[in-house]
Design an enzyme around this catalytic site. Sequence first.
Site, PDB file in Angstrom:
ATOM      1  CG  LEU A 245      57.967 -75.341 -56.457  1.00  0.00           C
ATOM      2  CD1 LEU A 245      58.034 -76.756 -57.018  1.00  0.00           C
ATOM      3  CD2 LEU A 245      56.545 -74.998 -56.019  1.00  0.00           C
ATOM      4  CG  ASP A 246      59.242 -74.415 -60.068  1.00  0.00           C
ATOM      5  OD1 ASP A 246      59.613 -75.523 -60.479  1.00  0.00           O
ATOM      6  OD2 ASP A 246      58.039 -74.070 -60.015  1.00  0.00           O
ATOM      7  CD  GLU A 247      62.997 -70.081 -54.870  1.00  0.00           C
ATOM      8  OE1 GLU A 247      63.980 -70.041 -54.114  1.00  0.00           O
ATOM      9  OE2 GLU A 247      61.925 -69.508 -54.626  1.00  0.00           O
TER      10      GLU A 247
END
Length: 302
Positions: A245-247
């Site tokens: 997530l979001d990486e």
Amino acid sequence: MSVETIVEMNLKQPGNKIENRGRLLVKCPDKPGIVSVLSSFLLKHDSNIIESSQYSSDPENGTFFIRIEFHCENLMKKSKQMELDFKEIAANYSIDYYFAYGNERQRTAIFVSKEPHCLMELLWEWQNGDLDTDIVVVVSNHEDARGLVESFGIPFHYIPANKDIRKQVEEEQIRLMEDYEVDLLILARYMQILTSDFVSHFQNRIINIHHSFLPAFIGARPYERAFDRGVKLIGATSHYVTNDLDEGPIIEQDIERVDHRDDVIDLKKIGSRIERRVLTKAVKWHLENRIIVEGNKTIVFH
């Protein structure tokens, strides 16, 4: 105004000689002579280099990256033979490569929830001919954007989504992407987490905008958390979506300064401006084949 009308208008923009424009992206172990080999190959095929950008991670034992944009008369008639001839060079230099052609427009889908600012920016850029793609469908888990989207002549699909029905929702979304032959997905403030199964169908083809200067404030409510922390800079990050997530690999980021006078509403207003320009830049660079993904990083040839 229909999708077909806007596409036709975009193709008639002055100087848009797309039929003879090509791009070559290369990644390989760095060694002397690679640029000369690539230049000689294009010269052999009567191609003129218009733009060239290169990068080496380490001149001695690193990886070499290059993006070349070129012009070649009757390119589409020559392209198959060019790619066939390039295979020998690729084998000799252990090259990973990709040819792209100006008349092969990518087909794009936009996913959005309630907040329309990023969606509107993309539609305006596309209508003006500054986004070289065909926006073929917009998908949303809310009805809010239907009128806006349909005013551009673009199909709008409302698919309610939540964690309890995520599997069946994503199956429908994947089918829809296949029906529309979508090449690129843009998450324009689509506030749903995508599963690994969905992401695996579109590796390095989903671009997200996160309303935070990652890696700070990953996840939900970043502006509220930024306000509580008393930050002096806020920003936005556009990245490719991965299972973390979001990486995913970061494409573009930007910031603006704020101070103690700005409340959460102010931060969101400032942030929305940043989000619009960051997402649009990332999408343009992807469409122009300016990005090479290397692990969890990107090489971006501006």
